[in-house]
Write a protein that holds these residues in place. Structure first.
Motif: not given
Length: 454
Positions: A262-280
């Motif tokens: 999951x770490x890279x998914x959380x990293x996308x939320x922080x470094x790219x400001x993705x919404x969780x559903x966008x990261x999914x």
């Protein structure tokens, strides 16, 4: 129906304002005067005679129509609120996202059981909500077999539901508003929840007006203010870069494989400001990950989570277009080298799904919101002090997105560029993140000090 036995009659008069002969009958029921015009005097006399005969028989007269019970035509009250709610859901189903269907149903679970007559044999509220959620508001092909207790609940609702037109009465529409202001346990609902439910009720009433089921939206006739919802991000939830790095490192320590995946998914939320559903929904083909320098994410789809009964696929995640954008619109987000490196390592370690998706369980399923929330809370306990864990600091994974946008704004990135990357409108961006932009107070104090020295 309000009635009265206090009836008085006046003489028939010729209508002097009419060019063609006509005759006006006038009578009074309780405090209300009534009148009716006829083309001939004989018709008028026959009408008054019928009224007088009814009064002599001791019939009650309706205050609204002025007519006795024997002359009142059965009123077509139209659909019940329950019937209209079912047709409303059916009409909206095809054009609504799964989360929207869920939101509409959640509002109706409060409204339908509240807008009923006081009939005997009322089932338990949970049984009423269950039959609405699991049967009444689903398309025919989604409905299962009705359990006996649900059959009784459905029959009771169909018999007890108030006519839709009754919502034109201020007391009835207020009872609807009172219902959406409470949780199912009777405690006050959160402000955002109340506002969402009221929005559903308002749209329903507007639809009823459009379909000529109601003469006007009854919500416009009552003075009622929804509770104020926090429109801006709480600065206390925003982590700084060091805290964000500590949290991401802590995620890798949760569980044997779950946290690391999951770490890279959380990293996308922080470094790219993705919404969780966008990261999914992020796929390898959406990512330009060069060996050096900044990369680029081109978002095409989101995969929001909802209950299976509301999705088109019957799965917990449906593919949808990006929020606030046209169906096939995309959003480009430049990503820093640190995120490029994290994504390259993630792909090398875990590969991708057949469709290119980056983030999934070891069995290839999307991560559920409950799963990544549990990992997140454990990471907070590993990375934070006891005081920080008890605080709102990064209380939810979504707060990483708030931290990203706040960081960009405070770094001096123009709001138009930040809005483009985050998928916001500029006006919404500045309103939502107003409290997270640092340094403005000091500059304002300096300007005021200079002004006072003049």
């Amino acid at each position: 129906m309000s009635t009265s036995y206090d009836v008085k009659f006046w003489d028939i008069r010729r209508n002097a304002s009419s060019k063609t002969p006509s005759y006006v009958t006038r009578w009074k029921v309780g405090p209300k005067e009534k009148s009716k015009t006829f083309r001939t005097k004989a018709l008028a006399e026959n009408f008054v005679s019928d009224l007088r005969q009814a009064a002599k028989r001791g019939e009650a007269f309706d205050l609204s129509t002025g007519l006795p019970e024997s002359m009142a035509k059965p009123a077509d009250t139209g659909p019940t609120f329950f019937d209209f709610a079912r047709s409303y859901m059916a009409a909206r189903w095809v054009h609504s996202a799964a989360r929207t269907r869920e939101t509409m149903t959640y509002a109706l679970l409060s409204l339908v059981p509240a807008l009923v007559k006081d009939l005997k044999g009322r089932p338990e509220d949970e049984d009423l909500r269950a039959v609405l959620r699991e049967y009444a508001f689903l398309p025919d092909k989604r409905r299962g077999e009705l359990r006996p207790e649900h059959k009784a609940a459905l029959a009771w609702l169909e018999a007890a539901s108030l006519p839709l037109v009754d919502l034109m009465e201020p007391a009835v529409i207020r009872s609807a508003l009172d219902a959406i202001a409470l949780r199912f346990d009777g405690e006050p609902a959160a402000a955002n929840t109340v506002r969402r439910k009221r929005a559903v009720l308002h749209h329903m009433m507007e639809s009823a007006v459009e379909l000529k089921k109601l003469p006007a939206n009854p919500l416009h006739a009552v003075k009622w203010k929804p509770p104020k919802a926090a429109g801006a991000v709480d600065p206390r939830t925003v982590v700084n870069p060091a805290q964000a790095r500590a949290l991401l490192d802590a995620v890798t320590q949760v569980g044997r494989t779950r946290g690391p995946r999951m770490m890279a998914m959380f990293a996308c939320v922080y470094y790219a400001a993705l919404r969780p559903e966008e990261a999914s929904g992020l796929c390898q083909q959406n990512c330009d990950l060069p060996a050096e320098g900044w990369g680029l994410i081109t978002l095409e789809k989101a995969r929001p989570q909802a209950n299976k009964r509301w999705t088109n696929s019957g799965e917990t995640h449906d593919e949808r277009g990006l929020k606030h954008r046209a169906k096939d619109d995309t959003r480009e987000i430049p990503i820093p080298q640190v995120l490029v490196a994290i994504l390259r390592e993630h792909i090398e370690t875990y590969g991708t799904a057949k469709d290119g998706r980056l983030f999934r369980t070891s069995k290839g399923r999307p991560f559920s919101s409950s799963a990544y929330s549990a990992v997140w809370q454990e990471a907070r306990r590993l990375a934070f002090t006891v005081e920080q864990v008890a605080s709102p600091l990064a209380a939810r994974p979504y707060d990483l997105r708030h931290a990203a946008v706040s960081l960009w704004l405070n770094a001096g990135v123009p709001p138009t560029e930040v809005a483009q990357r985050a998928g916001h409108g500029v006006d919404v961006l500045l309103r939502v993140y107003a409290k997270c932009i640092e340094g403005q107070r000091a500059r304002a104090n300096g300007q005021i000090t200079k002004a006072l020295e003049l």
